[in-house]
Design a protein around this motif. Structure first.
Motif, mmCIF file in Angstrom:
data_model
loop_
_atom_site.group_PDB
_atom_site.id
_atom_site.type_symbol
_atom_site.label_atom_id
_atom_site.label_comp_id
_atom_site.label_asym_id
_atom_site.label_seq_id
_atom_site.Cartn_x
_atom_site.Cartn_y
_atom_site.Cartn_z
ATOM 1 N N TYR A 193 0.841 -1.207 0.000
ATOM 2 C CA TYR A 193 0.000 0.000 0.000
ATOM 3 C C TYR A 193 0.872 1.251 0.000
ATOM 4 C CZ TYR A 193 -3.523 3.422 1.308
ATOM 5 O OH TYR A 193 -4.355 4.515 1.318
ATOM 6 N N ASN A 194 1.894 1.274 0.855
ATOM 7 C CA ASN A 194 2.771 2.440 0.944
ATOM 8 C C ASN A 194 3.551 2.653 -0.348
ATOM 9 O OD1 ASN A 194 2.074 3.249 3.566
ATOM 10 N ND2 ASN A 194 3.474 1.775 4.486
ATOM 11 N N TYR A 196 2.564 1.927 -3.386
ATOM 12 C CA TYR A 196 1.668 2.492 -4.392
ATOM 13 C C TYR A 196 1.171 3.882 -4.009
ATOM 14 C CZ TYR A 196 1.683 -1.465 -7.498
ATOM 15 O OH TYR A 196 2.080 -2.413 -8.411
ATOM 16 N N ARG A 197 1.123 4.165 -2.720
ATOM 17 C CA ARG A 197 0.747 5.517 -2.276
ATOM 18 C C ARG A 197 1.802 6.523 -2.750
ATOM 19 N NH1 ARG A 197 2.354 8.398 1.896
ATOM 20 N NH2 ARG A 197 3.368 6.598 2.852
ATOM 21 N N ILE A 198 3.085 6.146 -2.626
ATOM 22 C CA ILE A 198 4.173 7.022 -3.073
ATOM 23 C C ILE A 198 4.126 7.205 -4.591
ATOM 24 C CG2 ILE A 198 6.690 7.210 -3.284
ATOM 25 C CD1 ILE A 198 6.848 5.726 -0.569
ATOM 26 N N ASN A 200 1.539 6.933 -6.480
ATOM 27 C CA ASN A 200 0.346 7.725 -6.796
ATOM 28 C C ASN A 200 0.608 9.211 -6.560
ATOM 29 O OD1 ASN A 200 -2.447 7.955 -7.571
ATOM 30 N ND2 ASN A 200 -2.924 8.352 -5.432
ATOM 31 N N GLN A 201 1.353 9.529 -5.493
ATOM 32 C CA GLN A 201 1.687 10.922 -5.208
ATOM 33 C C GLN A 201 2.623 11.493 -6.265
ATOM 34 O OE1 GLN A 201 3.283 10.651 -1.232
ATOM 35 N NE2 GLN A 201 1.278 10.865 -0.257
ATOM 36 N N TYR A 208 -2.467 3.182 -9.862
ATOM 37 C CA TYR A 208 -1.936 3.053 -8.514
ATOM 38 C C TYR A 208 -3.059 3.151 -7.469
ATOM 39 C CZ TYR A 208 2.315 4.038 -11.127
ATOM 40 O OH TYR A 208 3.323 3.996 -12.032
ATOM 41 N N SER A 209 -3.999 4.074 -7.677
ATOM 42 C CA SER A 209 -5.101 4.208 -6.733
ATOM 43 C C SER A 209 -5.998 2.968 -6.758
ATOM 44 C CB SER A 209 -5.926 5.465 -7.044
ATOM 45 O OG SER A 209 -6.447 5.414 -8.353
ATOM 46 N N MET A 212 -4.387 0.467 -4.545
ATOM 47 C CA MET A 212 -4.557 0.907 -3.152
ATOM 48 C C MET A 212 -5.951 0.538 -2.641
ATOM 49 S SD MET A 212 -2.680 4.610 -3.529
ATOM 50 C CE MET A 212 -3.222 5.239 -1.927
ATOM 51 N N GLU A 213 -6.952 0.699 -3.483
ATOM 52 C CA GLU A 213 -8.320 0.355 -3.094
ATOM 53 C C GLU A 213 -8.461 -1.145 -2.828
ATOM 54 O OE1 GLU A 213 -10.911 1.784 -6.107
ATOM 55 O OE2 GLU A 213 -10.461 3.899 -5.739
#
Length: 231
Positions: A193-194, A196-198, A200-201, A208-209, A212-213
């Motif tokens: 998750y982390n 893909y969060r990076i 996505n940012q 990527y989102s 995350m979902e």
């Protein structure tokens, strides 16, 4: 001393390639075995002076060379899903452009050649049928992490359906093992998750989102089932 021969045409001259009747501009001049050779429209081939003629001196009917500006939405190695093929993953392995010209109409079709990840099955699809999941650079990482999520789901389902045999120390040991594995699953999910969060940012891509979902839903399911009694 003999004066060095100069090229008949210069860079930027608009010329006609006599054998084809096509028009282009001189983009490079090379001296090969004391003969000047000309590159036209950045093409790979070279033409002799006798093969060319200035457009202003050409007596025939010239044909304007067509330059197509086609933008490709997908590229080699991109990971995609195809409309009508569910959750199957495909990689782009080839692209071809079909050019159609008629008297009163003209269009170009971009066809993507794909290979299914799970078995290599070949497929052709148009741009409108494809959804990008990961670009070529991140495709393998996406596949491995998505594969891990699938394994976690199967293991969790198997664990729920499997009855626990015996009591006492055996049951306690199995419960401790289950908790340890569960913690490892959660830690791994959080790592993914982390990651893909990076991404996505940094890039803001929808792919990527989406991952995350999926991970959040997995974590919610794990938390929801955590309070259930295991017997």
């Amino acid at each position: 001393m003999e004066k060095r021969k100069t090229p008949k045409y210069k860079l930027g001259d608009t010329v006609v390639i006599i054998m084809y009747g096509t028009v282009g501009k001189v983009t490079d001049i090379k001296l090969v075995d004391s003969h000047f050779m000309y590159e036209v429209n950045n093409s790979e081939g070279l033409y002799k002076e006798t093969s060319l003629q200035l457009l202003s001196e050409y007596d025939g009917i010239p044909v304007e060379e067509e330059h197509l500006g086609i933008e490709y939405k997908f590229f080699f190695g991109d990971l995609v899903q195809v409309k009508g093929y569910g959750n199957d993953l495909f990689k782009v392995v080839g692209v071809r452009t079909e050019i159609w010209r008629y008297k009163e109409d003209a269009w170009e079709d971009v066809i993507y050649e794909l290979a299914r990840v799970k078995d290599g099955e070949w497929l052709e699809a148009g741009e409108e049928e494809l959804t990008l999941l990961a670009d070529a650079e991140h495709a393998d990482t996406f596949i491995s992490k998505l594969g891990f999520l699938s394994i976690v789901g199967k293991q969790e389902k198997s664990r729920k359906n499997k009855p626990t045999e015996g009591h006492g120390k055996k049951s306690e040991a199995e419960e401790l093992k289950r908790k340890k594995e569960r913690k490892q699953y959660i830690d791994r999910l959080l790592d993914i998750y982390n990651d893909y969060r990076i991404l996505n940012q940094l890039f803001g891509d929808n792919e990527y989102s989406q991952v995350m979902e999926v991970i959040l839903k997995k974590l919610q399911d794990l938390h929801k089932n955590d309070g259930k009694k295991h017997v």
